[in-house]
Design a protein around this motif. Structure first.
Motif, mmCIF file in Angstrom:
data_model
loop_
_atom_site.group_PDB
_atom_site.id
_atom_site.type_symbol
_atom_site.label_atom_id
_atom_site.label_comp_id
_atom_site.label_asym_id
_atom_site.label_seq_id
_atom_site.Cartn_x
_atom_site.Cartn_y
_atom_site.Cartn_z
ATOM 1 N N LEU A 1 34.063 -56.014 18.078
ATOM 2 C CA LEU A 1 34.155 -57.292 18.795
ATOM 3 C C LEU A 1 35.605 -57.641 19.115
ATOM 4 O O LEU A 1 35.925 -58.057 20.237
ATOM 5 C CB LEU A 1 33.511 -58.405 17.969
ATOM 6 C CG LEU A 1 33.612 -59.820 18.555
ATOM 7 C CD1 LEU A 1 32.952 -59.907 19.925
ATOM 8 C CD2 LEU A 1 32.997 -60.847 17.599
ATOM 9 N N ILE A 2 36.500 -57.473 18.150
ATOM 10 C CA ILE A 2 37.904 -57.817 18.367
ATOM 11 C C ILE A 2 38.519 -56.889 19.411
ATOM 12 O O ILE A 2 39.254 -57.325 20.305
ATOM 13 C CB ILE A 2 38.686 -57.767 17.040
ATOM 14 C CG1 ILE A 2 38.062 -58.735 16.025
ATOM 15 C CG2 ILE A 2 40.160 -58.134 17.265
ATOM 16 C CD1 ILE A 2 38.696 -58.689 14.647
ATOM 17 N N ALA A 3 38.209 -55.585 19.316
ATOM 18 C CA ALA A 3 38.733 -54.609 20.271
ATOM 19 C C ALA A 3 38.259 -54.911 21.691
ATOM 20 O O ALA A 3 39.059 -54.952 22.639
ATOM 21 C CB ALA A 3 38.294 -53.200 19.858
ATOM 22 N N ALA A 4 36.960 -55.141 21.837
ATOM 23 C CA ALA A 4 36.386 -55.409 23.159
ATOM 24 C C ALA A 4 36.931 -56.705 23.746
ATOM 25 O O ALA A 4 37.186 -56.801 24.957
ATOM 26 C CB ALA A 4 34.864 -55.468 23.066
ATOM 27 N N SER A 5 37.119 -57.704 22.903
ATOM 28 C CA SER A 5 37.621 -59.003 23.369
ATOM 29 C C SER A 5 39.086 -58.910 23.793
ATOM 30 O O SER A 5 39.493 -59.527 24.783
ATOM 31 C CB SER A 5 37.455 -60.055 22.272
ATOM 32 O OG SER A 5 36.091 -60.223 21.955
ATOM 33 N N CYS A 6 39.879 -58.135 23.050
ATOM 34 C CA CYS A 6 41.280 -57.940 23.439
ATOM 35 C C CYS A 6 41.373 -57.208 24.776
ATOM 36 O O CYS A 6 42.171 -57.571 25.645
ATOM 37 C CB CYS A 6 42.023 -57.164 22.359
ATOM 38 S SG CYS A 6 42.378 -58.123 20.877
ATOM 39 N N LYS A 7 40.548 -56.182 24.942
ATOM 40 C CA LYS A 7 40.539 -55.469 26.214
ATOM 41 C C LYS A 7 40.075 -56.389 27.338
ATOM 42 O O LYS A 7 40.647 -56.383 28.435
ATOM 43 C CB LYS A 7 39.618 -54.241 26.141
ATOM 44 C CG LYS A 7 39.627 -53.437 27.437
ATOM 45 C CD LYS A 7 38.829 -52.153 27.336
ATOM 46 C CE LYS A 7 38.907 -51.357 28.645
ATOM 47 N NZ LYS A 7 38.180 -50.065 28.565
ATOM 48 N N SER A 8 39.060 -57.206 27.064
ATOM 49 C CA SER A 8 38.548 -58.127 28.080
ATOM 50 C C SER A 8 39.605 -59.140 28.490
ATOM 51 O O SER A 8 39.704 -59.499 29.669
ATOM 52 C CB SER A 8 37.301 -58.844 27.547
ATOM 53 O OG SER A 8 36.248 -57.922 27.345
ATOM 54 N N CYS A 33 45.532 -52.711 24.518
ATOM 55 C CA CYS A 33 45.013 -53.959 23.944
ATOM 56 C C CYS A 33 43.755 -53.686 23.124
ATOM 57 O O CYS A 33 43.533 -54.297 22.070
ATOM 58 C CB CYS A 33 44.719 -54.967 25.049
ATOM 59 S SG CYS A 33 46.196 -55.614 25.855
ATOM 60 N N TYR A 34 42.928 -52.762 23.627
ATOM 61 C CA TYR A 34 41.722 -52.363 22.893
ATOM 62 C C TYR A 34 42.106 -51.783 21.526
ATOM 63 O O TYR A 34 41.523 -52.157 20.497
ATOM 64 C CB TYR A 34 40.936 -51.331 23.698
ATOM 65 C CG TYR A 34 39.652 -50.877 23.033
ATOM 66 C CD1 TYR A 34 38.450 -51.552 23.263
ATOM 67 C CD2 TYR A 34 39.637 -49.774 22.174
ATOM 68 C CE1 TYR A 34 37.272 -51.139 22.655
ATOM 69 C CE2 TYR A 34 38.455 -49.366 21.560
ATOM 70 C CZ TYR A 34 37.283 -50.042 21.809
ATOM 71 O OH TYR A 34 36.115 -49.643 21.198
ATOM 72 N N LEU A 35 43.105 -50.906 21.499
ATOM 73 C CA LEU A 35 43.544 -50.297 20.242
ATOM 74 C C LEU A 35 44.139 -51.344 19.297
ATOM 75 O O LEU A 35 43.936 -51.276 18.074
ATOM 76 C CB LEU A 35 44.570 -49.198 20.518
ATOM 77 C CG LEU A 35 44.025 -47.907 21.139
ATOM 78 C CD1 LEU A 35 45.163 -46.945 21.462
ATOM 79 C CD2 LEU A 35 43.016 -47.238 20.207
ATOM 80 N N TYR A 36 44.872 -52.288 19.863
ATOM 81 C CA TYR A 36 45.433 -53.370 19.050
ATOM 82 C C TYR A 36 44.308 -54.120 18.341
ATOM 83 O O TYR A 36 44.355 -54.332 17.124
ATOM 84 C CB TYR A 36 46.235 -54.313 19.937
ATOM 85 C CG TYR A 36 46.827 -55.515 19.216
ATOM 86 C CD1 TYR A 36 47.939 -55.370 18.388
ATOM 87 C CD2 TYR A 36 46.278 -56.787 19.369
ATOM 88 C CE1 TYR A 36 48.494 -56.466 17.724
ATOM 89 C CE2 TYR A 36 46.822 -57.886 18.715
ATOM 90 C CZ TYR A 36 47.930 -57.720 17.895
ATOM 91 O OH TYR A 36 48.470 -58.802 17.233
ATOM 92 N N GLY A 37 43.291 -54.504 19.103
ATOM 93 C CA GLY A 37 42.170 -55.237 18.518
ATOM 94 C C GLY A 37 41.383 -54.400 17.531
ATOM 95 O O GLY A 37 40.974 -54.886 16.465
ATOM 96 N N LYS A 38 41.171 -53.125 17.861
ATOM 97 C CA LYS A 38 40.407 -52.235 16.984
ATOM 98 C C LYS A 38 41.073 -52.101 15.617
ATOM 99 O O LYS A 38 40.421 -52.269 14.573
ATOM 100 C CB LYS A 38 40.283 -50.849 17.635
ATOM 101 C CG LYS A 38 39.647 -49.799 16.731
ATOM 102 C CD LYS A 38 39.646 -48.416 17.378
ATOM 103 C CE LYS A 38 39.124 -47.357 16.407
ATOM 104 N NZ LYS A 38 39.104 -46.003 17.012
ATOM 105 N N HIS A 39 42.369 -51.811 15.610
ATOM 106 C CA HIS A 39 43.043 -51.556 14.335
ATOM 107 C C HIS A 39 43.338 -52.848 13.563
ATOM 108 O O HIS A 39 43.316 -52.829 12.323
ATOM 109 C CB HIS A 39 44.298 -50.720 14.571
ATOM 110 C CG HIS A 39 43.970 -49.315 14.965
ATOM 111 N ND1 HIS A 39 43.527 -48.378 14.072
ATOM 112 C CD2 HIS A 39 43.969 -48.696 16.185
ATOM 113 C CE1 HIS A 39 43.284 -47.241 14.696
ATOM 114 N NE2 HIS A 39 43.552 -47.402 15.972
ATOM 115 N N LEU A 40 43.569 -53.957 14.262
ATOM 116 C CA LEU A 40 43.645 -55.239 13.555
ATOM 117 C C LEU A 40 42.301 -55.557 12.914
ATOM 118 O O LEU A 40 42.234 -56.051 11.780
ATOM 119 C CB LEU A 40 44.022 -56.370 14.516
ATOM 120 C CG LEU A 40 45.492 -56.658 14.803
ATOM 121 C CD1 LEU A 40 45.616 -57.983 15.542
ATOM 122 C CD2 LEU A 40 46.338 -56.683 13.542
ATOM 123 N N GLY A 41 41.221 -55.288 13.653
ATOM 124 C CA GLY A 41 39.877 -55.550 13.142
ATOM 125 C C GLY A 41 39.558 -54.718 11.916
ATOM 126 O O GLY A 41 38.975 -55.220 10.943
#
Length: 322
Positions: free
Chosen positions: A177-184, A199-207
């Motif tokens: 969810l975090i990865a997809a939302s950052c990419k969005s 941005c997707y990777l940022y959200g994925k790894h933070l998540g």
């Protein structure tokens, strides 16, 4: 605390989000409305919306967050909350964010309907962003939630579970969810594909880091810091990073898990074994690795003053341990 600074830059938007969430769930049926309102009035740290707002700032030239980015942050929190309602039913949890869970107040039937209603509401608001790429990106998350729950159900009390299986499950349940939302957010900012993927990777790894810290807190944290009773994952047979690391050191812990904590003192004994192992430290190290990967992925924004806030968000996630 360094995190106070970056929250101050989006604090007004987060306050608006809290207000909007309670107005966006305007169900006509009073019980559905009451159950939804109950969830959002409980608050929470709003980590996911905060991450989305920061990524929005980092991908906009003037740092001024647009209306559609704010709506995306709200949609993300609705989806997250819907997933919590269903999670609590599966886990038979009694409290969440310090308040009684929906199924405990109303009934399991009402809680299922409330969760479905919130998913439906989020879909409607998502469609009204009028961006097909964002719709496709976020819609995949709903599939991932179901995949994560099914995978978790198949490997409870499985002491042979690998770290890769754990990370994969954590991605489906939290990081997706975090990865997809950052990419969005970056799609709405109309940046190039390379930056969208960053941005997707940022959200994925933070998540992933966020989930690992949550799992550490489940072992060491109080009910207040985690939002649900501590050690609930261990009791339910959900083997997390600190437990898996501790298992490599302790045959006794493996025996307790294999017999599914059948004796009254087994949980206390298991927690003590995890405390006395290197499991908690190794799990923290793993979370730090994911945070570093997240920060490195956003190098394209390194020249912007907003970049330090992206770094501070990672530090804030780690600070939850202290």
């Amino acid at each position: 605390m360094p995190s106070e600074f970056f929250f101050s830059t989006i604090n007004e938007d987060l306050n608006s989000l809290n207000y909007n969430l309670q107005n966006m769930v305007g169900a006509k049926h009073p019980i559905l409305h009451a159950s939804s309102e109950h969830l959002f009035s409980a608050g929470g740290k709003r980590i996911r919306p905060a991450i989305i707002l920061l990524v929005s700032q980092a991908t906009l030239n003037n740092y001024i967050i647009h209306t559609e980015h704010k709506r995306l942050a709200e949609i993300t929190e609705i989806i997250h909350t819907a997933s919590l309602v269903h999670d609590d039913i599966i886990d038979e949890g009694l409290t969440r964010r310090g308040v009684t869970t929906v199924h405990s107040i109303f009934s399991t039937k009402i809680a299922v309907l409330a969760g479905d209603f919130l998913f439906a509401q989020s879909s409607w608001y998502l469609a009204n962003l009028h961006n097909l790429e964002v719709v496709k990106t976020i819609s995949k998350v709903i599939i991932d939630f179901a995949e994560g729950e099914i995978r978790q159900g198949l490997i409870i009390f499985d002491s042979t579970m690998s770290m890769n299986q754990y990370v994969e499950k954590s991605f489906y349940k939290t990081a997706s969810l975090i990865a997809a939302s950052c990419k969005s957010a970056s799609i709405l900012s109309q940046v190039i594909l390379e930056q969208q993927n960053a941005c997707y990777l940022y959200g994925k790894h933070l998540g992933l880091a966020f989930q690992i810290i949550d799992d550490i807190l489940d072992i060491i944290g109080s009910i207040k810091s985690l939002g649900k009773p501590s050690s609930s994952d261990l009791k339910n047979g959900n083997l997390t990073a600190p437990i898996l690391f501790a298992l490599t050191e302790s045959q006794e812990l493996q025996n307790l898990i294999n017999k599914e904590f059948e004796d009254k003192e087994d949980i206390k004994c298991a927690i003590l074994l995890i405390y006395n192992s290197k499991g908690l430290q190794k799990a923290k190290d793993l979370a730090e690795e994911h945070i570093q990967i997240a920060i490195n992925s956003m190098q394209f924004a390194a020249d912007y003053k907003i970049y330090k806030n992206l770094v501070l968000m990672g530090q804030y996630i780690l600070e939850r341990l202290y």
